[in-house]
Design an enzyme around this catalytic site. Structure first.
Site, mmCIF file in Angstrom:
data_model
loop_
_atom_site.group_PDB
_atom_site.id
_atom_site.type_symbol
_atom_site.label_atom_id
_atom_site.label_comp_id
_atom_site.label_asym_id
_atom_site.label_seq_id
_atom_site.Cartn_x
_atom_site.Cartn_y
_atom_site.Cartn_z
ATOM 1 N N GLY A 95 -16.851 -0.570 70.056
ATOM 2 C CA GLY A 95 -17.565 0.420 69.257
ATOM 3 C C GLY A 95 -18.558 1.261 70.036
ATOM 4 O O GLY A 95 -18.588 2.482 69.905
ATOM 5 N N LYS B 182 -25.627 -8.286 76.705
ATOM 6 C CA LYS B 182 -25.781 -9.655 77.218
ATOM 7 C C LYS B 182 -24.612 -10.158 78.048
ATOM 8 O O LYS B 182 -23.465 -9.839 77.776
ATOM 9 C CB LYS B 182 -25.945 -10.604 76.039
ATOM 10 C CG LYS B 182 -27.240 -10.403 75.304
ATOM 11 C CD LYS B 182 -27.327 -11.400 74.185
ATOM 12 C CE LYS B 182 -28.680 -11.321 73.514
ATOM 13 N NZ LYS B 182 -28.704 -12.142 72.310
ATOM 14 N N ARG C 117 -11.231 5.209 60.760
ATOM 15 C CA ARG C 117 -10.331 4.066 60.513
ATOM 16 C C ARG C 117 -9.365 4.346 59.365
ATOM 17 O O ARG C 117 -8.248 3.850 59.373
ATOM 18 C CB ARG C 117 -11.148 2.817 60.235
ATOM 19 C CG ARG C 117 -11.825 2.327 61.498
ATOM 20 C CD ARG C 117 -12.685 1.141 61.240
ATOM 21 N NE ARG C 117 -13.145 0.577 62.499
ATOM 22 C CZ ARG C 117 -14.117 -0.307 62.612
ATOM 23 N NH1 ARG C 117 -14.745 -0.730 61.539
ATOM 24 N NH2 ARG C 117 -14.457 -0.767 63.791
ATOM 25 N N GLY D 124 -14.062 -6.655 69.892
ATOM 26 C CA GLY D 124 -13.785 -8.082 70.126
ATOM 27 C C GLY D 124 -12.318 -8.327 70.407
ATOM 28 O O GLY D 124 -11.970 -9.124 71.289
#
Ligand code: AMP
Length: 420
Positions: free
Chosen positions: A378, A222, A35, A401
């Site tokens: 990720g 999930k 990053r 996200g």
């Protein structure tokens, strides 16, 4: 709209929201500098054009101010090393020292503010509420924070600079002070950094004019965290490969036996709705008929193969098995656009990683044959890195996200704030 390439940085102070949320070891050393390296082109551009740079970022999830474990001071030497340039550390975001340093910044100089999330104002989430606080009390505290201290926080950050650059795609789905609210102070002097520009372009081309067949591979643990994106993908893709823990919620919702596999009974209606919706829209849902099952969630577990909807008690599905690998591979090889988010098994344990490896290899092969592949999130990125295939896919997104929300809503607050 101004861009980083047409803006005149000469003599200007640029405040840049970067994503320096890097992993650290126990000694506070940076263990993965990806990053930091990703932000360098933007920082170097401003410096090369005669501007100065104020860097701001969050690191981890601190709950108080200060919290040395989450101090950005720990990364200063790594940033200096990768940038090849001195970086002055402000030690705070708000205090007199930060303001003085910013005011005294000369062209060609770089400073770094302390972790933005030391302040509740960054996220707009109140702290110190009683554990039994009611919803009304929580809402009132949030409103008070947003209307008072958060506004002051944003104003203060904005006062340090002449222009604002957002280069933190990973947090572009957040309406935070540094990713969203601050943009308002720079109506004619706000822009994307190079990384953000690249991400937005890659995603726009993926969602706006993909070559068909377009397949999304959605894995992970999930269903509950991926419902929104799956429903929205049904409108756009030709097929969805479903893998990972969510497989068993789909299997159980249709009456299958899933043993001890991860399963969300409250998501059964949603799983059935997704199956129905896909049918109505003519979108193929590709699932593994078999599973690698384990009697423990560890590398020491015994394993065997079973039908994905007939897993004995005491065993849990941890990966796809031989038939699933074959089905996924053949399907992926027939696609022209491939989006992958979420591993199809517990890839962190080598024994349970062969399904995700097969997927990564099939994507690399399809890419070699001319398909466009975008990997995001990720864990899927960690997968392609683990198998040494990162340079064999078309694009690796830094967003998890943010990527999913972009697909779901077609835009992100951090992107919209720059454009409007
Ligand atoms: P997510 O953040 O939802 O994309 O989930 C990623 C996580 O899902 C990884 O840590 C995987 O180990 C996990 N995962 C994948 N397959 C399974 C499975 N069958 N059972 C439990 N966890 C899984």
């Amino acid at each position: 709209m101004v861009t980083i390439d047409n803006y005149d940085f000469k003599g200007k102070r640029a405040i840049i929201r970067v994503d320096f949320n890097v992993p650290l070891n126990d000694k506070g050393e940076v263990t993965d500098d990806t990053r930091i390296r990703a932000a360098l082109p933007t920082i170097k551009k401003v410096l090369a054009e005669g501007g100065s740079v104020i860097l701001m970022s969050h690191l981890g999830r601190p709950k108080k101010n200060p919290d040395p474990k989450f101090s950005l001071e720990q990364i200063v030497s790594t940033v200096e090393d990768r940038l090849g340039h001195k970086v002055a550390f402000a030690g705070d975001c708000m205090g007199a020292k930060a303001a003085e340093m910013a005011a005294a910044l000369k062209p060609g100089e770089v400073m770094l503010l302390e972790n933005l999330r030391f302040y509740a104002e960054e996220e707009g989430k109140p702290r110190g509420l009683a554990a039994d606080a009611s919803k009304e009390e929580k809402d009132a505290a949030k409103k008070a924070l947003k209307e008072g201290p958060q506004k002051e926080f944003v104003k203060k950050l904005a006062s340090y600079a002449d222009c604002y650059i957002n280069d933190a795609f990973g947090t572009a789905h957040r309406k935070h002070a540094s990713t969203y609210l601050i943009a308002e102070y720079f109506p004619n002097d706000k822009m994307f950094g190079y990384l953000m520009e690249k991400e937005v372009k890659a995603l726009a081309s993926l969602m706006e004019k993909p070559a068909h067949p377009f397949c999304a591979i959605i894995g992970g643990s999930k269903v509950s965290t991926k419902i929104g994106v799956i429903k929205s993908l049904i409108e756009k893709v030709d097929s969805i490969v479903i893998g990972g823990g969510m497989t068993y919620t789909f299997a159980a919702a249709q009456g299958g036996k899933v043993g001890n596999s991860i399963c969300e009974p409250d998501m059964f209606p949603v799983a059935l709705e997704i199956l129905q919706l896909a049918k109505e829209k003519g979108v193929e849902l590709v699932m593994s008929p078999d599973a690698l099952i384990a009697d423990d969630f560890s590398a020491a577990a015994n394993t065997k193969e079973a039908a994905a909807d007939n897993i004995p008690e005491g065993w849990e599905g941890v990966d796809i098995a031989a038939e699933g690998k074959k089905r996924f591979r053949e399907h992926i090889l027939g696609c022209k656009t491939i989006l992958w988010n979420g591993p199809v098994g517990v890839f962190e344990i080598d024994k349970f990683a062969t399904g995700s490896k097969e997927v990564a290899e099939a994507i690399a092969e399809a890419t070699k044959n001319g398909a466009y592949s975008l990997i995001g999130g990720g864990d899927s990125v960690a997968c392609v890195n683990k198998f040494g295939l990162a340079d064999q896919v078309s694009y690796i997104s830094t967003g998890g996200g943010a990527l999913l929300e972009y697909i779901e809503f077609g835009d992100l607050p951090g992107v919209a704030a720059i454009r409007k």
